[in-house]
Write an enzyme that holds these catalytic residues in place. Structure first.
Site, PDB file in Angstrom:
ATOM      1  N   CYS A 185       0.832  -1.216   0.000  1.00  0.00           N
ATOM      2  CA  CYS A 185       0.000   0.000   0.000  1.00  0.00           C
ATOM      3  C   CYS A 185       0.859   1.255   0.000  1.00  0.00           C
ATOM      4  O   CYS A 185       1.225   1.773   1.058  1.00  0.00           O
ATOM      5  CB  CYS A 185      -0.931  -0.030   1.213  1.00  0.00           C
ATOM      6  SG  CYS A 185      -2.009   1.409   1.304  1.00  0.00           S
ATOM      7  N   CYS A 188      -0.576   4.286   1.775  1.00  0.00           N
ATOM      8  CA  CYS A 188      -0.494   4.267   3.239  1.00  0.00           C
ATOM      9  C   CYS A 188       0.927   4.605   3.703  1.00  0.00           C
ATOM     10  O   CYS A 188       1.109   5.261   4.725  1.00  0.00           O
ATOM     11  CB  CYS A 188      -0.835   2.892   3.807  1.00  0.00           C
ATOM     12  SG  CYS A 188      -2.218   2.081   3.049  1.00  0.00           S
ATOM     13  N   ASP A 189       1.920   4.112   2.978  1.00  0.00           N
ATOM     14  CA  ASP A 189       3.282   4.129   3.520  1.00  0.00           C
ATOM     15  C   ASP A 189       4.265   5.038   2.798  1.00  0.00           C
ATOM     16  O   ASP A 189       5.410   5.180   3.246  1.00  0.00           O
ATOM     17  CB  ASP A 189       3.851   2.689   3.502  1.00  0.00           C
ATOM     18  CG  ASP A 189       3.013   1.744   4.349  1.00  0.00           C
ATOM     19  OD1 ASP A 189       2.313   2.237   5.249  1.00  0.00           O
ATOM     20  OD2 ASP A 189       3.048   0.538   4.111  1.00  0.00           O
TER      21      ASP A 189
END
Ligand code: NDP
Length: 497
Positions: A185, A188-189
């Site tokens: 992801c 997300c990161d």
């Protein structure tokens, strides 16, 4: 002759007084189209349900575009509808950045689109159960679905919209370095990889999209493509070419992920053209090699195809079990588009309406058992959570805290943030004294959001001893939220990269 007439009259009398009412009685409550049961022996009768509690006329599992559209249609067709949001409410779109192919919206964030859908659904008779399905029994009717908090729901119809999950490479080191540099992801990161060198494995649209997201932060992004061409759309490939930080390494495969005990440092990269293996230094490995359907729970109960996707009948969304429909990526191995999933969600709701009406369980018949419908418990108490909005307040609260501190970044217009607030309050109540929970309105606290690189909401940042130890930027259900925060309360050494 007179005898004959009398005999005829008697037969006619029996037909009118006995058989016809019985026929219509059965038609309205039982199973006209399916006899007294379908091929699998299910008996779809409202009789015999006297003692059944926790009934859901329509139960939808999953809350991505398919699930939310199915809920919207089902509620508007007059059926009290329940939705199990799943472990990732909003589905995979909440992990994408911008979507540019949703008709009527030139460009919209995945989270914003899902928020708008959720808000629209919430204005109808739809109960969000805020949990995941942990087991399903489709062998007898009403179908039973157990939720992650142990509740048993008795569903008169089920619409499965559980989507799919990312496929992993299956190479050594991948699991060991999961969350220590290996991720699926980027949205997300990505912020953790500022000025770092990362690779994205895969050559499809997902890989291209992850590379675009990572290029905002990373100093170098290499796409590792196993063949000599990418599968991504031409438009995506053109976007990549515009970014000097992004390169594509064709004919390459990751064979092993390596690193220290704390983080990834390199991968073994195999070049199939030159037949050579290299130790390739990297800080992060993002996987985008496709996805597989979330159908484990249904194995042996529904007909699945070779790829594990749920089989639907013809142009409908009906599965091999009457009254059970499926929509979205869980049954679509080909198109995998949000707009297709939404369309299938609407079809699944209409198929479900046809099923319920055919077996005599239309909205009017369901009124008879409405007192047995599942009623969601209200939270016992709502604790107030303190807010901060300045860098000074952040430094005071975070640096001087003896316990881990969680910051919940939200904006007033974010529906997912509002949706999760009761879970955050529940976690605060359960973990009082062990973790400090704070709210931050990202619209008011612009300087703080910039300092902490919060570029989207919802975002949860966890600090220990003044240091950032975890960042979570996805929507969570109730159990997941409590579990996420508890790990920091229970294990003072827990960190998530
Ligand atoms: P795809 O199946 O399209 O692509 C998977 C990629 O991973 C392929 O390049 C494939 O290589 C590669 N791959 C598969 N297994 C391995 C492996 N073991 N090792 C190395 N590489 C591997 O999946 P996506 O998730 O990218 O896309 C799924 C669908 O979603 C598509 O229809 C896509 O168009 C859509 N999508 C659309 C987006 C948008 O419109 N914004 C964004 C993201 C996805 P190979 O080609 O050699 O098989």
């Amino acid at each position: 002759m007179a005898k004959g007439i009398n005999y005829g009259l008697t037969v006619a009398f029996i037909l009118v007084v006995v058989f016809i009412p019985v026929f219509f009685y059965k038609k309205s409550f039982c199973c006209s189209a399916y006899g007294t049961g379908d091929k699998s022996g299910h008996s779809f009768s409202i009789h015999g349900m006297k003692d059944v509690r926790n009934i859901a006329p329509v139960l939808i599992i999953g809350s991505g575009p398919a699930g939310l559209t199915a809920a919207l249609y089902s509620a508007r067709l007059g059926f009290p509808t329940y939705i199990l949001d799943g472990a990732q409410p909003g589905g995979q779109l909440t992990t994408t950045s911008y979507i540019e192919n949703w008709p009527s919206r030139e460009k919209i964030l995945g989270t914003e689109l899902m928020d708008a859908m959720r808000k629209q659904v919430m204005s109808y008779d739809v109960t969000f159960l805020n949990e995941d399905a942990s087991s399903v029994d489709l062998t007898q009717w009403p179908y039973t679905v157990k939720t992650s908090d142990g509740t048993q729901i008795n569903a008169l119809s089920v619409i499965i919209c559980t989507g799919s999950k990312p496929i992993l490479l299956g190479v050594p080191g991948e699991t060991e370095f999961w969350s220590k540099g290996v991720s699926t992801c980027a949205v997300c990161d990505a912020a953790f990889y500022k000025d770092k060198h990362v690779i994205v494995v895969g050559g499809g649209d997902s890989a291209a999209e992850q590379a675009l997201q990572l290029a905002v932060y990373a100093k170098k992004v290499d796409l590792i493509v196993r063949k000599d061409a990418m599968r991504a759309s031409q438009a995506m490939q053109e976007e990549l070419k515009k970014l000097p930080r992004v390169s594509v390494l064709y004919n390459n495969q990751v064979k092993k992920v390596k690193g220290t005990s704390a983080h990834v440092t390199s991968v073994d990269l195999y070049d199939s053209k030159s037949d050579t293996m290299t130790d390739f230094p990297v800080d992060g490995v993002f996987l985008a090699i496709g996805s597989k359907p979330n159908t484990q729970m249904f194995t042996g109960q529904l007909r699945l195809n070779e790829g594990g996707y749920i089989e639907v009948q013809g142009h409908s969304q009906r599965t091999s079990v009457e009254g059970v429909a499926a929509a979205g990526d869980v049954e679509d191995a080909v198109y995998k588009q949000a707009i297709v999933a939404a369309g299938e969600g609407s079809k699944a709701a209409i198929d479900t309406q046809h099923f319920l009406q055919k077996v005599g369980l239309g909205p009017d018949a369901l009124d008879k058992v409405s007192s047995q419908f599942f009623i969601k418990k209200k939270p016992i108490m709502q604790v107030e959570i303190d807010s901060i909005s300045t860098i000074e307040e952040f430094e005071k609260e975070v640096a001087n805290s003896d316990v881990p501190v969680v910051l919940d970044f939200y904006t007033p217009s974010c529906a997912s943030c509002k949706y999760m607030l009761p879970f955050y309050q529940e976690a605060a109540q359960q973990l009082e004294g062990r973790v400090k929970l704070l709210k931050v309105n990202a619209e008011k606290a612009k300087d703080l959001a910039t300092k902490l690189v919060v570029v989207k909401v919802p975002a949860f940042l966890v600090y220990k001893g003044g240091k950032l130890v975890a960042r979570y930027q996805k929507v969570m259900n109730k159990s997941k939220m409590v579990e996420f925060i508890s790990q920091f309360a229970d294990d003072q050494t827990a960190t998530i990269d």
